[in-house]
Enzyme design. Sequence first.
Site, short mmCIF file in Angstrom:
data_model
loop_
_atom_site.label_atom_id
_atom_site.label_comp_id
_atom_site.label_asym_id
_atom_site.label_seq_id
_atom_site.Cartn_x
_atom_site.Cartn_y
_atom_site.Cartn_z
N GLN A 128 9.21 -8.00 2.98
CA GLN A 128 10.59 -7.04 3.40
C GLN A 128 11.31 -6.90 1.34
OE1 GLN A 128 12.10 -6.00 6.30
NE2 GLN A 128 13.26 -4.32 4.73
N PHE A 129 10.80 -6.60 0.49
CA PHE A 129 11.35 -6.75 -0.86
C PHE A 129 12.50 -5.88 -0.70
CE2 PHE A 129 9.23 -2.61 -0.40
CZ PHE A 129 9.93 -2.01 -1.20
N THR A 130 12.81 -5.27 -0.20
CA THR A 130 14.10 -4.22 -0.07
C THR A 130 15.43 -4.95 0.05
OG1 THR A 130 13.88 -3.15 2.39
CG2 THR A 130 12.84 -1.78 0.66
#
Length: 148
Positions: A78-80
Amino acid sequence: MKAVVQRVLSSAVVVDGEEVGRIGNGLCVLLGVTHGDGPDQARWLSDKIASLRVFEDQNGKLNLSLKEVDGQVLVVSQFTLYADCRKGRRPSFVEAAEPVEAKKLYELFVDELKAKGLSVATGVFQAHMDLEIHNDGPVTLIIETPEV
């Protein structure tokens, strides 16, 4: 590294219409990697999550860990989690690690959980994923690694 950890009754991830991971009782972990993270952070975070006492004992107290309840883990990249929304309307993702490095640390984190004897399912790194989460409680924690 940063993780959003949710206690779940079940959780599943689907990519291109195909289920690629599913767990029952356990934890759904959304995992983000930032610049400067390394193996020490992946190990620290896997240790922390594996030993978190977030499951209820016979008295309703959060005293039990994943192993004690025979729980499973679903890990989704989950890079966000490293989005910066302070300016403008479009999030900036400059704090997220580059994909090649992030994938290595994501995989190390998963391997560390497995080495602890936990049952681990995953999503697909860099894929568009549909995530099903059946929260239990709900119990949701945000954990960031310290400088290790």
